[in-house]
Write a protein that holds these residues in place. Structure first.
Motif, PDB file in Angstrom:
ATOM      1  N   MET A   1       1.390  13.442  -9.717  1.00 52.43           N
ATOM      2  CA  MET A   1       1.358  12.744  -8.430  1.00 52.43           C
ATOM      3  C   MET A   1       1.780  11.281  -8.563  1.00 52.43           C
ATOM      4  N   ASN A   2       1.859  10.788  -9.795  1.00 44.95           N
ATOM      5  CA  ASN A   2       2.232   9.395 -10.029  1.00 44.95           C
ATOM      6  C   ASN A   2       3.744   9.184 -10.060  1.00 44.95           C
ATOM      7  N   SER A   3       4.537  10.260  -9.950  1.00 43.37           N
ATOM      8  CA  SER A   3       5.992  10.127 -10.002  1.00 43.37           C
ATOM      9  C   SER A   3       6.508   9.484  -8.720  1.00 43.37           C
ATOM     10  N   LYS A   4       7.462   8.589  -8.873  1.00 42.38           N
ATOM     11  CA  LYS A   4       8.039   7.873  -7.727  1.00 42.38           C
ATOM     12  C   LYS A   4       9.466   8.348  -7.507  1.00 42.38           C
TER      13      LYS A   4
ATOM     14  N   PHE B   1       9.155   2.863 -14.405  1.00 36.98           N
ATOM     15  CA  PHE B   1       8.207   3.149 -15.486  1.00 36.98           C
ATOM     16  C   PHE B   1       7.323   4.349 -15.145  1.00 36.98           C
ATOM     17  N   THR B   2       6.778   4.385 -13.936  1.00 33.90           N
ATOM     18  CA  THR B   2       5.861   5.465 -13.573  1.00 33.90           C
ATOM     19  C   THR B   2       6.569   6.822 -13.532  1.00 33.90           C
ATOM     20  N   THR B   3       7.825   6.846 -13.094  1.00 33.01           N
ATOM     21  CA  THR B   3       8.563   8.113 -13.060  1.00 33.01           C
ATOM     22  C   THR B   3       8.953   8.557 -14.466  1.00 33.01           C
ATOM     23  N   PHE B   4       9.356   7.604 -15.310  1.00 33.75           N
ATOM     24  CA  PHE B   4       9.777   7.930 -16.675  1.00 33.75           C
ATOM     25  C   PHE B   4       8.616   8.502 -17.492  1.00 33.75           C
ATOM     26  N   MET B   5       7.412   8.004 -17.256  1.00 32.90           N
ATOM     27  CA  MET B   5       6.268   8.433 -18.055  1.00 32.90           C
ATOM     28  C   MET B   5       5.727   9.798 -17.638  1.00 32.90           C
ATOM     29  N   THR B   6       6.121  10.293 -16.465  1.00 40.67           N
ATOM     30  CA  THR B   6       5.523  11.519 -15.939  1.00 40.67           C
ATOM     31  C   THR B   6       5.766  12.715 -16.855  1.00 40.67           C
TER      32      THR B   6
ATOM     33  N   GLY C   1       0.815  -1.213   0.000  1.00 39.34           N
ATOM     34  CA  GLY C   1       0.000   0.000   0.000  1.00 39.34           C
ATOM     35  C   GLY C   1       0.844   1.256   0.000  1.00 39.34           C
ATOM     36  N   VAL C   2       1.896   1.279   0.822  1.00 42.23           N
ATOM     37  CA  VAL C   2       2.785   2.434   0.880  1.00 42.23           C
ATOM     38  C   VAL C   2       3.528   2.614  -0.444  1.00 42.23           C
ATOM     39  N   ALA C   3       4.010   1.498  -1.017  1.00 47.65           N
ATOM     40  CA  ALA C   3       4.787   1.580  -2.261  1.00 47.65           C
ATOM     41  C   ALA C   3       3.961   2.178  -3.399  1.00 47.65           C
ATOM     42  N   LEU C   4       2.679   1.867  -3.452  1.00 47.09           N
ATOM     43  CA  LEU C   4       1.845   2.376  -4.549  1.00 47.09           C
ATOM     44  C   LEU C   4       1.293   3.762  -4.267  1.00 47.09           C
ATOM     45  N   SER C   5       1.273   4.205  -3.013  1.00 52.74           N
ATOM     46  CA  SER C   5       0.654   5.492  -2.689  1.00 52.74           C
ATOM     47  C   SER C   5       1.659   6.631  -2.557  1.00 52.74           C
ATOM     48  N   ILE C   6       2.961   6.336  -2.646  1.00 48.95           N
ATOM     49  CA  ILE C   6       3.978   7.369  -2.442  1.00 48.95           C
ATOM     50  C   ILE C   6       4.082   8.287  -3.652  1.00 48.95           C
ATOM     51  N   THR C   7       4.298   9.563  -3.396  1.00 47.55           N
ATOM     52  CA  THR C   7       4.702  10.538  -4.417  1.00 47.55           C
ATOM     53  C   THR C   7       6.041  11.118  -3.985  1.00 47.55           C
TER      54      THR C   7
END
Length: 803
Positions: free
Chosen positions: A383-386, A417-422, A167-173
């Motif tokens: 907000m999706n950037s990690k 992937f999520t950070t690269f796509m931001t 939960g923490v891993a997916l909710s972090i910005t």
């Protein structure tokens, strides 16, 4: 117990710190210190090289560091066992992890310095709603996906801790990564940027609290009371810090004065407190970084202490030690463990779940809060950037045996992937409409009604530029009859990867605010204080601004601000400064290209100030001003702009203005020759020159006019040298006429034009400061790209002169 003993026999022996050298038969890679040095150098080279390659894609450096760590690990280069056992042998991992965690410890301290608790209390309803949505929905989806992972590839792990970690891993910005992306896209000062930063700050704090809970739950001890004791003790630690730490730092702050170096004792004490807090939290059973983060939050952000701490430790931490943490993660990441359709399907599931929770949750709440659709979608992507924070969570989970190798690899790829796509998605979705500025008339100093207000955008790099710039502004005040002078003082700051770049966000948000609005600024900025003092001593309206951008597009900030503030002229500092021996030394060559691009794209007139100590090293009071200003007039629109600026300066009671008109001696054939020009354009320009000179002579009797008839280029240069001992020389960038054409040689600084290049050449000794002026003519300068291309091909210039 038997298994433990067997494991102990397989442990590699500890490494000796230093070797006796190869000449005594020691292999340097078999010793801890030389091996650690090699590892650090390799990590820096690989990560910086990848950052350079990814720069055109406008990706934050954290992407390069994550990819670099994966490449150096078993997923790529580590497939070669010879390389892996030579450069990253198992016996060196403990030293590598220790250095990496020390870097992480102080990085989290810097992250705490960047978060101001007061700003969190002032978070608006929209940002708070976005933050809650950005945590709750992804957290719930993370728990949901953890059931699928636990049933397939994560069997046998601590189930409750696994749920919380997912939960923490997916909710972090990632707050630092988000700030970097916003700054790169020039969205820091927009509504989207402000909401994203505020929501990410709240999200960050909530994520650390949840992570502390996850760490407490991850203990495999049989007693169910252990997590409760860990959590309660952690709360006691935070409470004690809140009660004890702020008064101590307040006492230290009272003994740290602006403009004076901070005592090393306070710096050493603070760093020791960070380490001590890390030791306490690690003893409690929470990761050591939590203690450092808490101390960072509690250090006061006002005063010189916080800035000095950042300057002391951030370069070493972010450049050397922190990249080791990514390599440490990369050595634990083996993409080869993701095999088969099931594993790749789980990777897609995790990525889709992470993106869906963040993007959709943020989007729906933003829409409900009446945020425009394209802004709401951009907020979801942002907000999706990690980034680093995500890796910290994953590494703790792996170290606590909550995440196995396959789950760890899947989560690392998800974060990448999520950070690269931001960045590309935000660029695609959110294209902020350029502010429509009503077309304004006064884009030049020369105007039909000289009594209208003059607006100047004065740019500076550092405190070195301030005294001469203020003295120039003092000379530009005009008379009491005019509407006055309005100055926008813009501090040009390069956006770097340093964590202190995020602290500059607070300055950027105050663009254009008056000085008297004290609640919106910090009193710690000495540069702002200098301009405030000048404003109080004069009737000039001065407003502070900060441009934070990469050097490649800093000119866009300058030109856009000049347009929005309706400036008549932009004053830029020359890229060279005067040394003690009188010669000009390059400050930073990057600023040279910024000046050239501003000249090309400026929406108004531009002046480049070559500072040779105009008025000395301090601001001169109006009653003590005594300058001799000389305008070198050859002809053309740029010279007429310089003449108009000089006429305004002549209104100051302490300034004596002299205008020198250069003419060719009739029927002289030599170095200066007659040039065939279009009859209509030549006569029109000549009539405008004469009209401007005649009007000024009739208007002000105190101005001295002199006609200088020259026979050749040598006479022109000799006379300019003779009169160059004044305080300030005003020249046009591209003068016209036969005399100017004779001077037009390819010099080192085409942005200064022929006369400006002559006045700044090493062969021309002069004591006067020089202001080179280019008048706005309603279109972009078409001659600049050609000049720049010519000089780029021949950087040393050509000493031959045209005749």
């Amino acid at each position: 117990m038997a298994s433990n003993a067997t494991t102990g026999l397989n442990c590699p022996p500890p490494m000796v710190a230093t070797s006796n050298g190869v000449f005594q038969g020691n292999h340097p890679l078999h010793f801890a210190l030389p091996l650690a040095i090699l590892q650090i150098c390799l990590v820096v080279v690989v990560t910086r090289g990848l950052a350079y390659l990814l720069k055109p894609l406008r990706q934050p450096r954290v992407i390069a560091e994550i990819v670099g760590g994966v490449l150096l690990g078993p997923s790529a280069l580590g497939r070669n066992k010879t390389y892996l056992h030579a450069v990253f042998p198992p016996k060196s991992i403990t030293v590598l992890d220790t250095l990496a965690n020390i870097g992480l410890l102080f990085f989290l301290f810097l992250a705490g310095l960047e978060l101001d608790p007061k700003s969190l209390r002032r978070t608006g309803k929209k940002a708070m709603g976005i933050a809650i949505a950005g945590i709750s929905l992804p957290f719930a989806l993370g728990i949901g996906s953890s059931f699928i992972l636990q049933a397939t590839i994560a069997k046998g792990v601590n189930f409750v801790a696994f749920l919380v970690f997912m939960g923490v891993a997916l909710s972090i910005t990632a707050f630092p990564v988000l700030a970097r992306i916003l700054a790169e896209l020039k969205l820091l000062t927009t509504d989207v940027g402000r909401m994203a930063m505020s929501a990410a700050a709240v999200n960050d704090v909530a994520a650390w609290i949840l992570l502390a809970l996850a760490v407490a739950l991850s203990d495999n001890n049989q007693s169910s009371l252990v997590p409760v004791w860990v959590f309660l003790t952690g709360c006691v630690f935070v409470s004690c810090c809140i009660l004890i730490v702020p008064p101590i730092f307040k006492w230290i702050g009272q003994r740290c004065h602006e403009g004076e170096p901070v005592d090393d004792l306070y710096i050493c004490g603070t760093l020791a407190a960070v380490l001590a807090a890390g030791f306490i939290t690690d003893t409690i059973g929470i990761h050591a970084m939590f203690g450092a983060f808490v101390i960072g939050i509690l250090v006061p952000k006002d005063g010189p202490l916080a800035g000095t701490l950042v300057e002391k430790i951030e370069d070493l931490v972010s450049s050397l030690f922190l990249p080791l943490y990514f390599v440490s993660s990369g050595l634990k990441t083996n993409v080869a463990t993701i095999q088969g359709l099931q594993s790749w399907g789980l990777l897609v599931l995790v990525i889709v779940t992470a993106c869906f929770g963040k993007i959709v949750g943020t989007f729906l709440v933003s829409i409900s809060l009446k945020v425009p659709v394209h802004e709401a979608l951009a907020l979801g992507f942002l907000m999706n950037s990690k980034g680093l924070v995500e890796l910290i969570v994953l590494n703790i989970g792996r170290d606590r045996k909550v995440l196995n190798d396959q789950t760890f690899a899947i989560m690392v790829l998800m974060a990448l992937f999520t950070t690269f796509m931001t960045t590309p998605l935000v660029i695609w979705v959110y294209k902020p409409a350029k502010r429509k500025v009503s077309d304004y008339k006064h884009r030049t100093i020369q105007r039909k009604n000289p009594n209208t207000q003059l607006r100047i955008l004065a740019c500076f790099h550092s405190a070195r530029n301030i005294p001469s710039l203020i003295n120039l502004l003092e000379a530009s005040r005009g008379t009491e009859k005019r509407e006055g002078l309005c100055v926008y003082a813009m501090h040009l700051m390069e956006l770097s990867e340093r964590s202190s770049a995020i602290l500059m966000v607070h300055k950027a948000r105050n663009n254009g605010l008056p000085f008297w609005n004290r609640s919106q600024r910090s009193d710690s900025d000495n540069v702002i204080v200098a301009f405030e003092a000048y404003q109080q001593l004069s009737r000039v309206s001065v407003r502070p601004m900060t441009a934070i951008s990469s050097m490649s597009d800093l000119h866009e900030d300058i030109c856009t601000t000049a347009e929005s503030k309706k400036a008549a002229i932009i004053i830029l500092p020359f890229h060279k400064h005067q040394r003690l021996d009188g010669t000009l030394e390059t400050t930073r060559n990057d600023f040279r290209w910024v000046n050239r691009k501003v000249l090309q794209y400026a929406p108004c007139s531009v002046g480049i100030l070559v500072d040779r100590g105009l008025g000395g090293t301090s601001h001169i009071a109006a009653s003590n001003v005594s300058y001799n200003v000389t305008v070198l007039f050859f002809g053309g629109c740029d010279d007429r702009e310089a003449l108009a600026y000089g006429a305004r300066m002549a209104e100051h009671p302490g300034i004596s203005l002299k205008v020198v008109r250069f003419l060719v001696e009739p029927e002289i054939v030599g170095e200066i020759v007659r040039v065939d020009v279009d009859e209509n354009s030549g006569s029109k320009a000549g009539s405008e020159d004469e009209e401007a000179l005649t009007e000024l002579m009739m208007k002000d009797d105190s101005i001295k006019f002199e006609k200088k008839v020259v026979r050749n280029t040598g006479q022109t240069i000799a006379y300019i040298h003779e009169i160059s001992n004044c305080s300030l020389l005003l020249v046009g960038r591209m003068p016209t006429g036969e005399v100017a054409l004779a001077l037009n040689r390819r010099g080192e600084c085409p942005e200064l034009g022929p006369v400006g290049s002559l006045l700044t050449s090493p062969d021309f000794s002069a004591t006067a400061s020089v202001l080179v002026v280019q008048q706005f003519n309603g279109q972009l300068s078409q001659n600049l790209p050609l000049e720049f291309m010519v000089e780029a091909e021949s950087p040393n210039g050509d000493s031959s002169q045209s005749t």
